[in-house]
Design a protein around this motif. Structure first.
Motif, PDB file in Angstrom:
ATOM      1  N   MET A 156     -10.857   9.306  -6.581  1.00 31.03           N
ATOM      2  CA  MET A 156     -10.478   8.192  -7.446  1.00 31.03           C
ATOM      3  C   MET A 156      -8.963   8.126  -7.618  1.00 31.03           C
ATOM      4  SD  MET A 156     -13.209   6.619  -8.050  1.00 31.03           S
ATOM      5  CE  MET A 156     -12.551   5.485  -9.248  1.00 31.03           C
ATOM      6  N   PHE A 157      -8.317   9.284  -7.735  1.00 36.06           N
ATOM      7  CA  PHE A 157      -6.863   9.294  -7.892  1.00 36.06           C
ATOM      8  C   PHE A 157      -6.182   8.729  -6.645  1.00 36.06           C
ATOM      9  CE2 PHE A 157      -2.796  10.607  -9.346  1.00 36.06           C
ATOM     10  CZ  PHE A 157      -2.127  11.114  -8.240  1.00 36.06           C
ATOM     11  N   ILE A 158      -6.645   9.151  -5.461  1.00 39.29           N
ATOM     12  CA  ILE A 158      -6.053   8.646  -4.222  1.00 39.29           C
ATOM     13  C   ILE A 158      -6.314   7.150  -4.076  1.00 39.29           C
ATOM     14  CG2 ILE A 158      -6.142   8.818  -1.704  1.00 39.29           C
ATOM     15  CD1 ILE A 158      -6.799  11.775  -2.039  1.00 39.29           C
ATOM     16  N   THR A 159      -7.526   6.718  -4.437  1.00 39.61           N
ATOM     17  CA  THR A 159      -7.864   5.299  -4.332  1.00 39.61           C
ATOM     18  C   THR A 159      -6.988   4.444  -5.236  1.00 39.61           C
ATOM     19  OG1 THR A 159     -10.148   5.865  -3.797  1.00 39.61           O
ATOM     20  CG2 THR A 159      -9.734   3.624  -4.555  1.00 39.61           C
ATOM     21  N   LEU A 160      -6.832   4.864  -6.469  1.00 36.79           N
ATOM     22  CA  LEU A 160      -5.988   4.106  -7.396  1.00 36.79           C
ATOM     23  C   LEU A 160      -4.540   4.074  -6.926  1.00 36.79           C
ATOM     24  CD1 LEU A 160      -7.430   5.275 -10.842  1.00 36.79           C
ATOM     25  CD2 LEU A 160      -7.715   3.052  -9.748  1.00 36.79           C
ATOM     26  N   SER A 161      -4.073   5.175  -6.366  1.00 30.19           N
ATOM     27  CA  SER A 161      -2.693   5.204  -5.876  1.00 30.19           C
ATOM     28  C   SER A 161      -2.502   4.235  -4.711  1.00 30.19           C
ATOM     29  CB  SER A 161      -2.338   6.629  -5.436  1.00 30.19           C
ATOM     30  OG  SER A 161      -2.473   7.541  -6.509  1.00 30.19           O
ATOM     31  N   ILE A 162      -3.432   4.257  -3.751  1.00 30.22           N
ATOM     32  CA  ILE A 162      -3.310   3.342  -2.606  1.00 30.22           C
ATOM     33  C   ILE A 162      -3.471   1.900  -3.047  1.00 30.22           C
ATOM     34  CG2 ILE A 162      -4.392   2.679  -0.421  1.00 30.22           C
ATOM     35  CD1 ILE A 162      -5.035   5.595   0.064  1.00 30.22           C
ATOM     36  N   LEU A 218      -1.299  -3.514  -3.915  1.00 29.17           N
ATOM     37  CA  LEU A 218      -1.088  -4.644  -4.818  1.00 29.17           C
ATOM     38  C   LEU A 218       0.404  -4.929  -5.001  1.00 29.17           C
ATOM     39  CD1 LEU A 218      -3.794  -4.023  -7.568  1.00 29.17           C
ATOM     40  CD2 LEU A 218      -3.751  -5.848  -5.869  1.00 29.17           C
ATOM     41  N   PHE A 219       1.190  -3.874  -5.109  1.00 25.16           N
ATOM     42  CA  PHE A 219       2.632  -4.058  -5.239  1.00 25.16           C
ATOM     43  C   PHE A 219       3.226  -4.642  -3.951  1.00 25.16           C
ATOM     44  CE2 PHE A 219       6.834  -3.271  -6.734  1.00 25.16           C
ATOM     45  CZ  PHE A 219       7.566  -2.839  -5.632  1.00 25.16           C
ATOM     46  N   LEU A 220       2.629  -4.251  -2.790  1.00 22.13           N
ATOM     47  CA  LEU A 220       3.154  -4.706  -1.518  1.00 22.13           C
ATOM     48  C   LEU A 220       2.820  -6.170  -1.253  1.00 22.13           C
ATOM     49  CD1 LEU A 220       4.615  -3.753   1.082  1.00 22.13           C
ATOM     50  CD2 LEU A 220       2.361  -3.231   2.021  1.00 22.13           C
ATOM     51  N   PHE A 221       1.595  -6.577  -1.588  1.00 21.17           N
ATOM     52  CA  PHE A 221       1.146  -7.931  -1.251  1.00 21.17           C
ATOM     53  C   PHE A 221       1.297  -8.928  -2.397  1.00 21.17           C
ATOM     54  CE2 PHE A 221      -1.328  -5.420   1.832  1.00 21.17           C
ATOM     55  CZ  PHE A 221      -0.939  -6.065   2.993  1.00 21.17           C
ATOM     56  N   ARG A 222       1.510  -8.481  -3.600  1.00 22.44           N
ATOM     57  CA  ARG A 222       1.547  -9.401  -4.729  1.00 22.44           C
ATOM     58  C   ARG A 222       2.656 -10.454  -4.607  1.00 22.44           C
ATOM     59  NH1 ARG A 222      -2.239 -11.243  -8.071  1.00 22.44           N
ATOM     60  NH2 ARG A 222      -1.341 -12.034  -9.996  1.00 22.44           N
ATOM     61  N   PRO A 223       3.865 -10.121  -4.136  1.00 21.25           N
ATOM     62  CA  PRO A 223       4.902 -11.161  -4.033  1.00 21.25           C
ATOM     63  C   PRO A 223       4.530 -12.287  -3.082  1.00 21.25           C
ATOM     64  CG  PRO A 223       5.878  -8.991  -3.909  1.00 21.25           C
ATOM     65  CD  PRO A 223       4.407  -8.794  -3.833  1.00 21.25           C
ATOM     66  N   ASP A 224       3.656 -12.064  -2.092  1.00 20.58           N
ATOM     67  CA  ASP A 224       3.263 -13.113  -1.156  1.00 20.58           C
ATOM     68  C   ASP A 224       2.215 -14.064  -1.721  1.00 20.58           C
ATOM     69  OD1 ASP A 224       3.420 -10.817   1.651  1.00 20.58           O
ATOM     70  OD2 ASP A 224       4.995 -11.963   0.639  1.00 20.58           O
ATOM     71  N   LEU A 249      -9.238  -7.306  -5.190  1.00 22.97           N
ATOM     72  CA  LEU A 249     -10.518  -6.615  -5.349  1.00 22.97           C
ATOM     73  C   LEU A 249     -11.049  -6.128  -4.014  1.00 22.97           C
ATOM     74  CD1 LEU A 249     -12.837  -5.798  -7.207  1.00 22.97           C
ATOM     75  CD2 LEU A 249     -13.835  -8.067  -6.859  1.00 22.97           C
ATOM     76  N   THR A 250     -10.894  -6.944  -2.968  1.00 23.45           N
ATOM     77  CA  THR A 250     -11.367  -6.548  -1.642  1.00 23.45           C
ATOM     78  C   THR A 250     -10.637  -5.315  -1.141  1.00 23.45           C
ATOM     79  OG1 THR A 250     -11.880  -8.860  -1.143  1.00 23.45           O
ATOM     80  CG2 THR A 250     -11.727  -7.338   0.718  1.00 23.45           C
ATOM     81  N   ILE A 251      -9.323  -5.305  -1.312  1.00 24.56           N
ATOM     82  CA  ILE A 251      -8.547  -4.141  -0.877  1.00 24.56           C
ATOM     83  C   ILE A 251      -8.972  -2.895  -1.640  1.00 24.56           C
ATOM     84  CG2 ILE A 251      -6.227  -3.151  -0.853  1.00 24.56           C
ATOM     85  CD1 ILE A 251      -5.146  -5.953  -0.309  1.00 24.56           C
ATOM     86  N   SER A 252      -9.193  -3.039  -2.949  1.00 24.24           N
ATOM     87  CA  SER A 252      -9.609  -1.885  -3.753  1.00 24.24           C
ATOM     88  C   SER A 252     -10.960  -1.350  -3.297  1.00 24.24           C
ATOM     89  CB  SER A 252      -9.685  -2.287  -5.231  1.00 24.24           C
ATOM     90  OG  SER A 252      -8.435  -2.740  -5.692  1.00 24.24           O
ATOM     91  N   LEU A 253     -11.899  -2.278  -3.046  1.00 27.17           N
ATOM     92  CA  LEU A 253     -13.238  -1.842  -2.637  1.00 27.17           C
ATOM     93  C   LEU A 253     -13.201  -1.172  -1.268  1.00 27.17           C
ATOM     94  CD1 LEU A 253     -16.265  -1.746  -3.088  1.00 27.17           C
ATOM     95  CD2 LEU A 253     -16.435  -4.052  -2.128  1.00 27.17           C
TER      96      LEU A 253
END
Length: 447
Positions: free
Chosen positions: A24-30, A35-41, A166-170
């Motif tokens: 869970m820790f690794i998942t939340l970190s990735i 999200l930080f990488l793609f959010r500006p687009d 959500l898709t990226i997280s899943l």
């Protein structure tokens, strides 16, 4: 390495908690990084009630800035299934009464495009051939018409835009959790598979090598218990084999004598001589049967007074002229199988009287354990032979087979003491003598 293993959980529960927490820790970190990488687009939603206001505003500004001869081509390129731009040709519209959304759209575009109310027209139109109502927007001065569906269907790019975080997280969660889960299940179940394979092989090989103890605490305990059970079964089979060999060997001597007596006749075939041989054979068989009975049957444990039991046993030997004495407290209780324990001490006393002339039974308490010392003044047993003396059907003096003994006295006593979760140890006394020490726990949850 040892420091890392020290903090590694030993139980299945601890290992699973650690693996899930780490995943869970690794998942939340990735996920946070993506999200930080793609959010500006991802463009922000415009202010106001109409979700397509930004796209309409951008399209109109692009057409206004383009040369007139290129506007038709640009309008076709920027149109999609939800918003259609047209130059010079208005859309067919069966006008409905205006609704609040259409009016709000007009106010938003007037504000964002710096227009006057007379420069833009909006109409609420009836459903077209697609069966969907739409809003008609017209800028007569620029000869621009726009058709916007009030309830546009969701297309793939809309779905991806709305659900990409959500898709990226899943997907990240599945990509990390599944390999770790499969690896952890394999890692934890590997010792269990080894136990299953060994249990299957045990049916064909009665003396296999013990299974390596590895894995979580529960699996290590199971492996240890299986190895102990395997060793006990192998020892039991070995004892049965030795018993048959010993009985066959020891019965051969009196049987041979019986045949010789019958062939020679005369005094050698007297009833007294034949009775002696038959009695010797009966004694051997009874000893073997009693040893088997002790391993399969057990009496009920109860609270008994060890002091009274040992003192009474010593008095019975003294009453028949044997030099057996008791020393110890007058009262010491213990949860035990009284008859079996009396049999074990009796075997030790008889063994001492066989090789010595005096036996002393001493009882005392030590660290919640009852300690019984049976000492005699005999020659003792060499240190190298003491471990073998506790084995069934083992005789230190093979010449003594003629007395009907099968070498079961000490082994029966050891089995009884082990059933009481106790310990029997042998040692020599200097300068002469022998001691058998019994250590029994005073309290047991179950026996």
């Amino acid at each position: 390495m040892k420091l890392r293993l020290r903090f590694y959980p030993r139980s299945i529960y601890g290992q699973m908690v650690m693996l899930v927490s780490l995943s869970m820790f690794i998942t939340l970190s990735i996920t946070s990084f993506l999200l930080f990488l793609f959010r500006p687009d991802i463009p922000p939603l415009p202010h106001g009630p109409w979700t397509n206001a930004l796209a309409i505003e951008t399209g109109i500004q692009a057409l206004q800035a383009a040369p007139p001869e290129n506007r038709a081509r640009i309008a076709k390129n920027i149109s999609n299934a939800d918003i259609t731009f047209v130059i010079g040709q208005p859309f067919l519209c069966r006008e409905f009464p205006p609704n609040p959304i259409t009016n709000s759209m007009k106010r938003i575009l007037v504000l964002r495009l710096n227009l006057y109310e007379r420069d833009i027209e909006t109409k609420n139109c009836a459903p077209d051939t697609r069966g969907n109502p739409f809003t008609y927007i017209s800028l007569p001065r620029d000869n621009i018409s726009v058709r916007v569906y009030d309830h546009p269907p969701l297309h793939f790019h809309h779905i991806m835009r709305l659900t990409m975080p959500l898709t990226i997280s899943l997907l990240s969660l599945l990509a990390i959790i599944l390999p770790l889960t499969f690896w952890s299940i394999w890692h934890i179940s590997r010792p269990l598979r080894n136990i299953a394979a060994s249990a299957d092989a045990f049916g064909y090989d009665i003396s296999p090598a013990p299974i390596p103890i590895q894995g979580p605490t529960e699996v290590r305990r199971l492996t240890h218990a299986f190895n102990r059970m395997q060793a006990r079964i192998a020892a039991s089979v070995d004892e049965r084999t030795r018993m048959l060999m010993a009985i066959g060997h020891d019965l051969r001597t009196p049987l041979t004598r019986l045949f010789m007596r019958l062939e020679l006749g005369g005094e050698e075939a007297s009833p007294e001589a034949m009775h002696h041989d038959l009695t010797l054979m009966k004694k051997m068989l009874n000893g073997a049967l009693y040893f088997l009975k002790e391993q399969t049957e057990a009496e009920r444990a109860e609270n008994a007074d060890l002091s009274s039991l040992l003192e009474s046993l010593c008095l019975e030997y003294s009453a028949v002229g044997q030099n057996v004495t008791y020393t110890g407290p007058s009262h010491l209780t213990c949860i035990c199988q009284a008859t079996a324990l009396e049999r074990a001490v009796s075997n030790l006393i008889e063994n001492g009287l066989k090789y010595g002339t005096h036996v002393d039974v001493h009882l005392h308490e030590e660290k919640n354990h009852a300690v019984i010392d049976v000492k005699d003044n005999g020659p003792g047993i060499p240190d190298t032979l003491q471990p073998s003396a506790l084995l069934p059907f083992y005789r230190l003096d093979p010449a003594r087979a003629s007395d009907g003994g099968l070498g079961l006295g000490l082994s029966i006593a050891d089995a009884i003491i082990a059933r009481h979760h106790g310990h029997l140890s042998l040692s020599n006394i200097q300068p002469r003598g022998f001691q058998a020490r019994i250590v029994l726990p005073l309290r047991l949850d179950r026996l």
